[in-house]
Design a protein around this motif. Structure first.
Motif, PDB file in Angstrom:
ATOM      1  N   GLY A 249       3.782  31.314 -43.278  1.00  0.00           N
ATOM      2  CA  GLY A 249       4.432  30.146 -42.681  1.00  0.00           C
ATOM      3  C   GLY A 249       4.608  30.279 -41.182  1.00  0.00           C
ATOM      4  O   GLY A 249       4.369  29.331 -40.423  1.00  0.00           O
ATOM      5  N   ALA A 250       5.004  31.471 -40.728  1.00  0.00           N
ATOM      6  CA  ALA A 250       5.179  31.693 -39.292  1.00  0.00           C
ATOM      7  C   ALA A 250       3.842  31.649 -38.564  1.00  0.00           C
ATOM      8  O   ALA A 250       3.727  31.113 -37.456  1.00  0.00           O
ATOM      9  N   LYS A 251       2.811  32.183 -39.191  1.00  0.00           N
ATOM     10  CA  LYS A 251       1.486  32.222 -38.571  1.00  0.00           C
ATOM     11  C   LYS A 251       0.839  30.847 -38.527  1.00  0.00           C
ATOM     12  O   LYS A 251       0.215  30.464 -37.520  1.00  0.00           O
ATOM     13  N   LYS A 252       0.984  30.087 -39.604  1.00  0.00           N
ATOM     14  CA  LYS A 252       0.290  28.807 -39.742  1.00  0.00           C
ATOM     15  C   LYS A 252       1.163  27.590 -39.440  1.00  0.00           C
ATOM     16  O   LYS A 252       0.696  26.449 -39.497  1.00  0.00           O
ATOM     17  N   GLY A 253       2.433  27.802 -39.146  1.00  0.00           N
ATOM     18  CA  GLY A 253       3.323  26.684 -38.844  1.00  0.00           C
ATOM     19  C   GLY A 253       3.677  25.857 -40.064  1.00  0.00           C
ATOM     20  O   GLY A 253       3.837  24.639 -39.969  1.00  0.00           O
ATOM     21  N   LYS A 254       3.827  26.505 -41.220  1.00  0.00           N
ATOM     22  CA  LYS A 254       4.190  25.814 -42.453  1.00  0.00           C
ATOM     23  C   LYS A 254       5.685  25.988 -42.738  1.00  0.00           C
ATOM     24  O   LYS A 254       6.320  26.953 -42.295  1.00  0.00           O
ATOM     25  N   ILE A 255       6.216  25.054 -43.498  1.00  0.00           N
ATOM     26  CA  ILE A 255       7.625  25.117 -43.888  1.00  0.00           C
ATOM     27  C   ILE A 255       7.767  26.085 -45.055  1.00  0.00           C
ATOM     28  O   ILE A 255       7.038  25.996 -46.048  1.00  0.00           O
ATOM     29  N   VAL A 256       8.685  27.024 -44.933  1.00  0.00           N
ATOM     30  CA  VAL A 256       8.938  27.976 -46.017  1.00  0.00           C
ATOM     31  C   VAL A 256      10.113  27.471 -46.851  1.00  0.00           C
ATOM     32  O   VAL A 256      11.158  27.104 -46.311  1.00  0.00           O
ATOM     33  N   THR A 257       9.915  27.435 -48.159  1.00  0.00           N
ATOM     34  CA  THR A 257      10.963  26.993 -49.077  1.00  0.00           C
ATOM     35  C   THR A 257      11.814  28.184 -49.495  1.00  0.00           C
ATOM     36  O   THR A 257      11.293  29.211 -49.934  1.00  0.00           O
ATOM     37  N   LEU A 258      13.121  28.035 -49.373  1.00  0.00           N
ATOM     38  CA  LEU A 258      14.066  29.036 -49.867  1.00  0.00           C
ATOM     39  C   LEU A 258      14.707  28.506 -51.143  1.00  0.00           C
ATOM     40  O   LEU A 258      15.511  27.579 -51.106  1.00  0.00           O
ATOM     41  N   ASP A 259      14.316  29.055 -52.276  1.00  0.00           N
ATOM     42  CA  ASP A 259      15.001  28.754 -53.534  1.00  0.00           C
ATOM     43  C   ASP A 259      16.098  29.792 -53.692  1.00  0.00           C
ATOM     44  O   ASP A 259      15.830  30.993 -53.721  1.00  0.00           O
ATOM     45  N   THR A 260      17.336  29.344 -53.809  1.00  0.00           N
ATOM     46  CA  THR A 260      18.461  30.279 -53.808  1.00  0.00           C
ATOM     47  C   THR A 260      18.500  31.163 -55.045  1.00  0.00           C
ATOM     48  O   THR A 260      19.293  32.107 -55.103  1.00  0.00           O
ATOM     49  N   GLY A 261      17.640  30.881 -56.032  1.00  0.00           N
ATOM     50  CA  GLY A 261      17.559  31.739 -57.207  1.00  0.00           C
ATOM     51  C   GLY A 261      16.388  32.683 -57.180  1.00  0.00           C
ATOM     52  O   GLY A 261      16.191  33.450 -58.116  1.00  0.00           O
ATOM     53  N   HIS A 262      15.586  32.668 -56.120  1.00  0.00           N
ATOM     54  CA  HIS A 262      14.345  33.434 -56.085  1.00  0.00           C
ATOM     55  C   HIS A 262      14.435  34.715 -55.279  1.00  0.00           C
ATOM     56  O   HIS A 262      13.433  35.200 -54.756  1.00  0.00           O
ATOM     57  N   PHE A 263      15.633  35.257 -55.188  1.00  0.00           N
ATOM     58  CA  PHE A 263      15.822  36.487 -54.431  1.00  0.00           C
ATOM     59  C   PHE A 263      16.690  37.447 -55.225  1.00  0.00           C
ATOM     60  O   PHE A 263      17.292  37.082 -56.229  1.00  0.00           O
ATOM     61  N   HIS A 264      16.755  38.681 -54.752  1.00  0.00           N
ATOM     62  CA  HIS A 264      17.658  39.635 -55.376  1.00  0.00           C
ATOM     63  C   HIS A 264      19.087  39.140 -55.217  1.00  0.00           C
ATOM     64  O   HIS A 264      19.439  38.554 -54.189  1.00  0.00           O
ATOM     65  N   LEU A 265      19.902  39.375 -56.226  1.00  0.00           N
ATOM     66  CA  LEU A 265      21.253  38.799 -56.221  1.00  0.00           C
ATOM     67  C   LEU A 265      22.135  39.305 -55.080  1.00  0.00           C
ATOM     68  O   LEU A 265      23.128  38.660 -54.738  1.00  0.00           O
ATOM     69  N   THR A 266      21.794  40.446 -54.493  1.00  0.00           N
ATOM     70  CA  THR A 266      22.610  40.943 -53.385  1.00  0.00           C
ATOM     71  C   THR A 266      22.159  40.408 -52.032  1.00  0.00           C
ATOM     72  O   THR A 266      22.797  40.672 -51.018  1.00  0.00           O
ATOM     73  N   GLU A 267      21.050  39.663 -52.004  1.00  0.00           N
ATOM     74  CA  GLU A 267      20.578  39.089 -50.746  1.00  0.00           C
ATOM     75  C   GLU A 267      21.387  37.852 -50.375  1.00  0.00           C
ATOM     76  O   GLU A 267      21.774  37.067 -51.242  1.00  0.00           O
ATOM     77  N   SER A 268      21.607  37.665 -49.080  1.00  0.00           N
ATOM     78  CA  SER A 268      22.267  36.461 -48.577  1.00  0.00           C
ATOM     79  C   SER A 268      21.208  35.477 -48.100  1.00  0.00           C
ATOM     80  O   SER A 268      20.523  35.736 -47.102  1.00  0.00           O
ATOM     81  N   ILE A 269      21.064  34.384 -48.813  1.00  0.00           N
ATOM     82  CA  ILE A 269      20.104  33.358 -48.391  1.00  0.00           C
ATOM     83  C   ILE A 269      20.593  32.701 -47.107  1.00  0.00           C
ATOM     84  O   ILE A 269      19.802  32.334 -46.236  1.00  0.00           O
TER      85      ILE A 269
END
Length: 418
Positions: A249-269
């Motif tokens: 996304g950073a390289k190509k200028g695309k929007i990155v989707t953050l799904d709040t359930g798609h990370f480790h539970l200790t991560e802060s979205i």
């Protein structure tokens, strides 16, 4: 029943209280009216869709529960969405997966789908003042397997490339029809139950697939790419990881989707927002609630959600962050689940907008950290509920718990008869 006079009196008192901290509740309500949630159509029917493929969910996802009243047709799903919409203040959007096309009973494979299969949705959205967003659908198909766009088999890979190209085309026509960009989200489940011999092999293939898919430029849709930590049965390796899509996304200028359930539970979205805004054009959110894993529980007003809303407001990024919902619960009334999650998300944002940012920043700049922490704690018990209740009245939706009985009536008269 809530007395509107009492709500107005409480709002006036709350307005005075917030004014003493430099917050204008009128401006807060104006900003709230500009926040459009993208409601996820799949809450009403457990991610089944209408393409006549049949079978259960595959591709690392599942829905639990079998509460009565599931939407079985496009008309039933549309009726349920409108019911939920009537209890959510503000003007909102509808997020469709490709499998929700109006196929009129015909079998249309995913590499054959066209904008015409969504023409009735575009017309329906215009009629009900709901702009549309869109998603490609790689799961629950005979060609899904464990790998789609990252598949070394050219026949399978090209099938999904064609599918995704057509989804972008559909999104373009949706955006053109509604005179507002359609957010087109790309998520694939590709991964492995065990660690593969070469992780980079499949990521190179996925990069090549994305490059081909995005080679056509469109003016009326926006591409979003969504990562995931793991899928059921694909626990050891996910091709489209967060690092992969953030780099792409950073390289190509695309929007990155953050799904709040798609990370480790200790991560802060919430902590990711400010960094991503520096290097990617915009952010797409899929708001969910994980319990120990990506279980997509109904969104509630918890600390994680409030922290996420605060961070977006503190970054002054409402014009760069798109807010979608993404959960599905079939253990309770599905319309009720819709409304709970949407209203919880809105409550988090109204609290964030009521924060006296100027005063907090002043304390911080002056090194007054005691004062900053003390005020942050006192804000937790400020009368934000009075502002929320007044916002509901302004939008002619039920105040407080009053929507519960209304949804019960809908269940008695509509969904219980299915």
């Amino acid at each position: 029943m809530t007395n509107e006079n009492h709500v107005l009196q409480s709002f006036q008192l709350a307005t005075e209280r917030y004014a003493s901290l430099g917050v204008d509740t009128t401006q807060v309500l104006e900003k709230m009216n500009k926040i459009s949630l993208s409601l996820h159509c799949w809450q009403a029917d457990d991610v089944t869709g209408f393409e006549n493929q049949g079978g259960s969910l595959t591709g690392g996802i599942q829905v639990t529960g079998n509460y009565p009243g599931k939407a079985r047709t496009i008309n039933e799903l549309r009726l349920d969405v409108l019911c939920a919409k009537s209890y959510i203040p503000g003007t909102h959007r509808l997020n469709l997966h490709e499998i929700y096309g109006d196929f009129e009973g015909k079998v249309v494979d995913r590499n054959e789908v066209e904008p015409s299969h969504f023409q009735s949705w575009m017309e329906w959205g215009k009629e009900h003042n709901m702009k549309l967003d869109f998603n490609s659908t790689s799961f629950s198909h005979p060609k899904s397997g464990d790998l789609t766009l990252a598949n070394p088999n050219n026949d399978i890979r090209n099938f999904w490339i064609e599918h995704t190209k057509r989804c972008r085309w559909i999104s373009e026509e949706m955006g053109k029809y509604q005179a507002d960009p359609c957010m087109m989200n790309l998520w694939i489940h590709d991964g492995s139950k065990e660690v593969p011999a070469s992780r980079i092999k499949y990521r190179r293939i996925l990069e090549q697939s994305l490059d081909e898919i995005f080679s056509t430029e469109y003016a009326n849709m926006k591409d979003c790419i969504e990562a995931k930590l793991f899928g059921i049965g694909l626990e050891s390796y996910t091709v489209g990881s967060y690092d992969f899509y953030l780099g792409y996304g950073a390289k190509k200028g695309k929007i990155v989707t953050l799904d709040t359930g798609h990370f480790h539970l200790t991560e802060s979205i919430a902590d990711k927002i400010s960094s991503m805004l520096l290097f990617t054009p915009e952010i797409m959110l899929h708001v969910s609630r994980p319990i120990r894993w990506d279980s997509d529980h109904v969104v509630i007003l918890n600390d994680d959600l409030q922290d996420l809303a605060r961070e977006i407001i503190r970054c002054d990024a409402l014009d760069r962050v798109h807010i979608g919902l993404d959960y599905f619960d079939a253990t309770i009334n599905r319309i009720g689940a819709y409304v709970i999650g949407c209203r919880a998300t809105q409550k988090a944002f109204i609290q964030a907008l009521l924060e006296p940012s100027a005063l907090l920043n002043s304390y911080e700049e002056n090194g007054q950290y005691f004062e900053r922490l003390a005020l942050q704690e006192e804000l937790k018990s400020m009368p934000w509920q009075a502002v929320w209740d007044y916002y509901c009245i302004l939008n002619d939706v039920p105040v407080g718990e009053n929507y519960i009985s209304e949804i019960q009536k809908y269940e008695q008269t509509v969904t219980s008869k299915r």
